[in-house]
Design an enzyme around this catalytic site. Structure first.
Site, PDB file in Angstrom:
ATOM      1  N   GLN A  75       0.843  -1.215   0.000  1.00 13.11           N
ATOM      2  CA  GLN A  75       0.000   0.000   0.000  1.00 13.11           C
ATOM      3  C   GLN A  75       0.872   1.257   0.000  1.00 13.11           C
ATOM      4  OE1 GLN A  75      -3.180   0.796  -0.341  1.00 13.11           O
ATOM      5  NE2 GLN A  75      -3.868  -1.316  -0.588  1.00 13.11           N
ATOM      6  N   SER A  76       1.902   1.279  -0.807  1.00 17.24           N
ATOM      7  CA  SER A  76       2.819   2.416  -0.814  1.00 17.24           C
ATOM      8  C   SER A  76       2.188   3.654  -1.456  1.00 17.24           C
ATOM      9  CB  SER A  76       4.086   2.037  -1.592  1.00 17.24           C
ATOM     10  OG  SER A  76       4.885   3.184  -1.808  1.00 17.24           O
ATOM     11  N   ASN A  77       2.180   4.746  -0.712  1.00 16.62           N
ATOM     12  CA  ASN A  77       1.759   6.028  -1.290  1.00 16.62           C
ATOM     13  C   ASN A  77       2.830   6.557  -2.235  1.00 16.62           C
ATOM     14  OD1 ASN A  77      -0.658   6.321   0.399  1.00 16.62           O
ATOM     15  ND2 ASN A  77       0.816   6.538   2.075  1.00 16.62           N
ATOM     16  N   VAL A  79       4.818   4.830  -4.183  1.00 12.11           N
ATOM     17  CA  VAL A  79       4.733   4.166  -5.491  1.00 12.11           C
ATOM     18  C   VAL A  79       3.581   4.763  -6.299  1.00 12.11           C
ATOM     19  CG1 VAL A  79       4.098   1.976  -6.594  1.00 12.11           C
ATOM     20  CG2 VAL A  79       5.894   2.025  -4.835  1.00 12.11           C
TER      21      VAL A  79
END
Ligand SMILES: *Cc1c(COP(=O)(O)O)cnc(C)c1O
Length: 336
Positions: A75-77, A79
């Site tokens: 859930q990387s912001n 990326v």
């Protein structure tokens, strides 16, 4: 602080607003709380990484790169924001996503940021939890380079001196706003993870001789490790900016609000998310700004910050991540 000598692509809606949170200030009965809306940097639901990407992708384009490679948790912001900037700039983008949290929750694995990554059509590969992700992007990049591609690697969270320069720019923006408003900022508080936001802010404030302390609320590492990571990056960022040698005491983190680990919800986070939603109409996120605000709220309750002080919380974004934690947050919202 002369930032114009560094390559930069303007990607953010900036300056972002600096707003007073009257209701939350009254509710907590302590200092006056302000919020710097870096959740509203504009692109692809906003967030702090776009500040860093202005300088990182400026450098990538100056070097003639055509394929950006980066990494993060599922859930990387970071990326998601990198993917969006690459779409706009016509760059290929590959993201290696680490299964940093062990879960079968389909919201976490397919919703939130992952859905947005899919909509933008970037190339995604997964790696197991505990992988050395920096080594993984280096290995991946080397393969592409051997095939003739012009690659540019962005470390996790965009946190190196080039990325942190984006937050030195925010220090300048914030000090200018405060001066225009006649606002004397006593403390800046925000969530700290890969260290670039805090390092950039601290480096910028030192370069400006602003004398405003910054408190980073940790979301992953213990205090010693987090402060060491941030300080190292303050040193290298100030070296890039040509600023003075920083004091170790300029870096302060509080890592008492991590809970069970990175990305694992805490009651304090849930309380903070609901308070801000219900009293200010502002959405925090479950992984970073929710825990950062949980720390700020607890420290106010303990009397660490006092009435009469002006505290600026830097909202670093991440709302897309709420949809990765839908079941958990729905249950908390119904129960509250
Ligand atoms: C990445 C991130 C942070 C932490 O910033 P770092 O520069 O990695 O320390 C805080 N909040 C959100 C929403 C983020 O995505």
């Amino acid at each position: 602080m002369n930032l114009s000598r560094f390559p930069r692509i303007k990607l953010c809606h900036a300056p972002t607003a600096l707003e007073k949170m009257d209701n939350l200030s009254k509710l907590l009965g302590g200092p006056t709380l302000w919020i710097k809306r870096d959740d509203c940097t504009g692109m692809a639901t906003g967030g702090n990484k776009m500040r860093k990407l202005e300088f990182l992708l400026g450098e990538a384009l100056a070097q003639g790169a055509t394929h950006i490679i980066t990494q993060g948790a599922v859930q990387s912001n970071h990326v998601r924001q990198t993917a969006a900037a690459c779409a706009k700039l016509g760059l290929k983008c590959t993201a290696l996503l680490e299964h940093r949290i062990q879960t079968n929750d389909s919201d976490y694995l397919q919703g939130g940021n992952v859905l947005l990554d899919h909509l933008m059509g970037i190339n995604i590969e997964y790696r197991p939890g505990g992988t050395d992700m920096q080594a993984a992007i280096e290995e991946f990049g080397a393969k592409l380079q051997a095939g003739g591609e012009r690659t540019y690697l962005i470390p996790g969270g965009g946190s190196n001196p080039t990325g942190a320069t984006g937050y030195a720019a925010v220090a300048l923006e914030l000090v200018n706003q405060a001066n225009d408003m006649g606002l004397n900022i006593d403390h800046i508080v925000h969530a700290t993870g890969s260290a670039g936001t805090q390092a950039g802010l601290v480096a910028g404030l030192i370069a400006l001789n602003a004398n405003i302390p910054v408190l980073g609320i940790g979301v992953r590492n213990p205090k010693d490790k987090q402060e060491a990571n941030v300080f190292k990056l303050v040193e290298s960022t100030l070296a890039k900016l040509g600023g003075p040698t920083p004091q170790r005491s300029s870096v302060v983190c509080n890592c008492d609000y991590v809970g069970g680990g990175y990305g694992i919800p805490t009651d304090g986070m849930a309380e903070a998310v609901l308070l801000l939603a219900r009293h200010e109409g502002i959405f925090l996120d479950p992984v970073y700004s929710g825990k950062g605000m949980a720390g700020l709220i607890d420290l106010i309750r303990k009397g660490h910050f006092k009435a009469g002080e002006n505290i600026v919380f830097v909202h670093t974004g991440g709302q897309a991540g709420l949809f990765g934690y839908a079941d958990y947050l729905n249950a908390k919202a119904v129960a509250a």
